[in-house]
Design an enzyme around this catalytic site. Structure first.
Site, PDB file in Angstrom:
ATOM      1  N   GLY A  12      -9.836   6.228  -3.155  1.00  0.00           N
ATOM      2  CA  GLY A  12      -8.468   5.714  -3.087  1.00  0.00           C
ATOM      3  C   GLY A  12      -8.417   4.233  -2.784  1.00  0.00           C
ATOM      4  O   GLY A  12      -9.271   3.689  -2.077  1.00  0.00           O
ATOM      5  N   ASP A  67       0.853  -1.188   0.000  1.00  0.00           N
ATOM      6  CA  ASP A  67       0.000   0.000   0.000  1.00  0.00           C
ATOM      7  C   ASP A  67       0.888   1.236   0.000  1.00  0.00           C
ATOM      8  O   ASP A  67       1.637   1.472   0.950  1.00  0.00           O
ATOM      9  CB  ASP A  67      -0.925   0.012   1.220  1.00  0.00           C
ATOM     10  CG  ASP A  67      -1.736   1.295   1.302  1.00  0.00           C
ATOM     11  OD1 ASP A  67      -2.409   1.621   0.311  1.00  0.00           O
ATOM     12  OD2 ASP A  67      -1.679   1.976   2.353  1.00  0.00           O
ATOM     13  N   ILE A  68       0.813   2.027  -1.073  1.00  0.00           N
ATOM     14  CA  ILE A  68       1.639   3.217  -1.218  1.00  0.00           C
ATOM     15  C   ILE A  68       0.845   4.427  -0.731  1.00  0.00           C
ATOM     16  O   ILE A  68      -0.165   4.810  -1.329  1.00  0.00           O
ATOM     17  CB  ILE A  68       2.061   3.433  -2.685  1.00  0.00           C
ATOM     18  CG1 ILE A  68       2.771   2.189  -3.223  1.00  0.00           C
ATOM     19  CG2 ILE A  68       2.945   4.654  -2.814  1.00  0.00           C
ATOM     20  CD1 ILE A  68       3.035   2.236  -4.719  1.00  0.00           C
ATOM     21  N   GLY A  69       1.314   5.018   0.377  1.00  0.00           N
ATOM     22  CA  GLY A  69       0.675   6.204   0.920  1.00  0.00           C
ATOM     23  C   GLY A  69       1.506   7.438   0.661  1.00  0.00           C
ATOM     24  O   GLY A  69       2.592   7.372   0.076  1.00  0.00           O
ATOM     25  N   ASP A  96      -6.530   2.642  -0.842  1.00  0.00           N
ATOM     26  CA  ASP A  96      -6.415   2.354   0.586  1.00  0.00           C
ATOM     27  C   ASP A  96      -7.785   2.346   1.256  1.00  0.00           C
ATOM     28  O   ASP A  96      -8.073   1.482   2.097  1.00  0.00           O
ATOM     29  CB  ASP A  96      -5.481   3.353   1.268  1.00  0.00           C
ATOM     30  CG  ASP A  96      -5.876   4.804   1.032  1.00  0.00           C
ATOM     31  OD1 ASP A  96      -6.671   5.081   0.107  1.00  0.00           O
ATOM     32  OD2 ASP A  96      -5.376   5.674   1.767  1.00  0.00           O
ATOM     33  N   THR A 128      -1.302  10.831   6.778  1.00  0.00           N
ATOM     34  CA  THR A 128      -0.923  12.169   6.340  1.00  0.00           C
ATOM     35  C   THR A 128      -2.134  13.087   6.359  1.00  0.00           C
ATOM     36  O   THR A 128      -2.037  14.265   6.715  1.00  0.00           O
ATOM     37  CB  THR A 128      -0.319  12.116   4.928  1.00  0.00           C
ATOM     38  OG1 THR A 128       0.773  11.188   4.927  1.00  0.00           O
ATOM     39  CG2 THR A 128       0.191  13.476   4.505  1.00  0.00           C
ATOM     40  N   ASN A 147       4.324   6.977   3.753  1.00  0.00           N
ATOM     41  CA  ASN A 147       4.948   5.658   3.922  1.00  0.00           C
ATOM     42  C   ASN A 147       4.379   4.649   2.944  1.00  0.00           C
ATOM     43  O   ASN A 147       3.266   4.810   2.422  1.00  0.00           O
ATOM     44  CB  ASN A 147       4.717   5.149   5.356  1.00  0.00           C
ATOM     45  CG  ASN A 147       5.390   6.001   6.397  1.00  0.00           C
ATOM     46  OD1 ASN A 147       6.609   6.077   6.452  1.00  0.00           O
ATOM     47  ND2 ASN A 147       4.602   6.671   7.230  1.00  0.00           N
ATOM     48  N   ILE A 148       5.160   3.604   2.723  1.00  0.00           N
ATOM     49  CA  ILE A 148       4.715   2.447   1.945  1.00  0.00           C
ATOM     50  C   ILE A 148       4.622   1.272   2.901  1.00  0.00           C
ATOM     51  O   ILE A 148       5.616   0.888   3.530  1.00  0.00           O
ATOM     52  CB  ILE A 148       5.691   2.127   0.798  1.00  0.00           C
ATOM     53  CG1 ILE A 148       5.792   3.320  -0.162  1.00  0.00           C
ATOM     54  CG2 ILE A 148       5.240   0.877   0.044  1.00  0.00           C
ATOM     55  CD1 ILE A 148       6.871   3.163  -1.214  1.00  0.00           C
TER      56      ILE A 148
END
Length: 260
Positions: A107, A6-8, A109, A132, A11-12
């Site tokens: 999204g 999961d790419i945020g 996520d 974030t 952070n990943i």
């Protein structure tokens, strides 16, 4: 084994599932300056660190809210584990309805979070994802994602305070507060950020639970700042730090079932 990524924005998150068990999880910072090779090296080292052989990875699912990183990390994952990669996006089988103007804008996520909430806790529910940014969403008794709100993330809000007011001191957000009246600048900032965030979350929970199909909705929180954001809330909120990764596993299984 299933590799979930999961790419945020900050952070990943990386997890490896052995059937329905999370064998390991890790986080690395999301940096657009890194190359695909650098991300491949980080991923390779993480797998080795946790004793997972590359050949044991049989599938991969990836979600991203950072388009500039999506291709880099996908290339890295394909380099380390030469398996098909399922990217969360329009057309993927979710198992729930999305009632927003453009469902494709939800999204990956939040798609994963919602599916995990439905699978692990059941509807109706209020979902709080505090990273974030802080997202608060409503999922009704008919398994419909109704929409939600987006608030500034707690840590970003603290950083903005310090950037825009030169005389304000740095603060520690980890403190447990039993008061609400700050008698110095640091305490006033801490109370404002922590208690202000809690009051906002409580307020949205109350409004969401008053919506049709939302009576008695349980509250689930995830994300790096979830504990800080919800620690002083008056509603009972269940913490699930692995919610997004678990949701990615459910999405992968749902997609596989659809293709059989």
């Amino acid at each position: 084994m299933l590799l979930a990524i999961d790419i945020g924005n900050s952070n990943i998150s990386i997890g490896v599932f052995e059937q329905d068990a999370l064998a390991f999880k890790a986080k690395i910072s999301a940096q657009t300056e890194r190359s695909a090779d650098e991300y491949a090296a980080l991923l390779y080292d993480l797998l080795r660190l946790h004793g997972i052989a590359q050949r044991s990875i049989t599938a991969c699912i990836l979600s991203s809210v950072v388009p500039t990183l999506t291709g880099l990390v996908e290339t890295a994952a394909r380099t380390v584990a030469a398996v098909p990669i399922l990217r969360v996006g329009p057309g993927i089988r979710t198992g729930f309805r999305i009632r927003i103007d453009d469902p494709s804008q939800l999204g990956g996520d939040l798609v994963a979070d919602t599916l995990a909430v439905l699978a692990e806790y059941g509807p109706p529910a209020v979902l709080i994802d505090a990273g974030t940014v802080t997202t608060i969403a409503a999922i009704d008794s008919q398994r419909t994602y109704l929409g939600g709100c987006i608030l500034p993330g707690l840590r970003r809000s603290a950083g903005l305070l310090q950037e825009t007011a030169a005389l304000l001191p740095p603060i520690d957000l980890a403190g447990q507060e039993n008061a609400c009246l700050g008698r110095n600048s640091a305490d006033a900032m801490r109370y404002g950020l922590l208690l202000g965030s809690a009051m906002m979350v409580d307020g949205f929970i109350e409004r969401y639970q008053a919506l049709p199909g939302m009576a008695g909705a349980k509250c689930i929180a995830t994300g790096g700042s979830a504990q800080l954001v919800t620690a002083h809330c008056r509603h009972a909120i269940r913490q699930d730090p692995d919610l997004t990764l678990k949701g990615l596993r459910y999405l992968y299984e749902s997609s596989c079932a659809r293709n059989q």
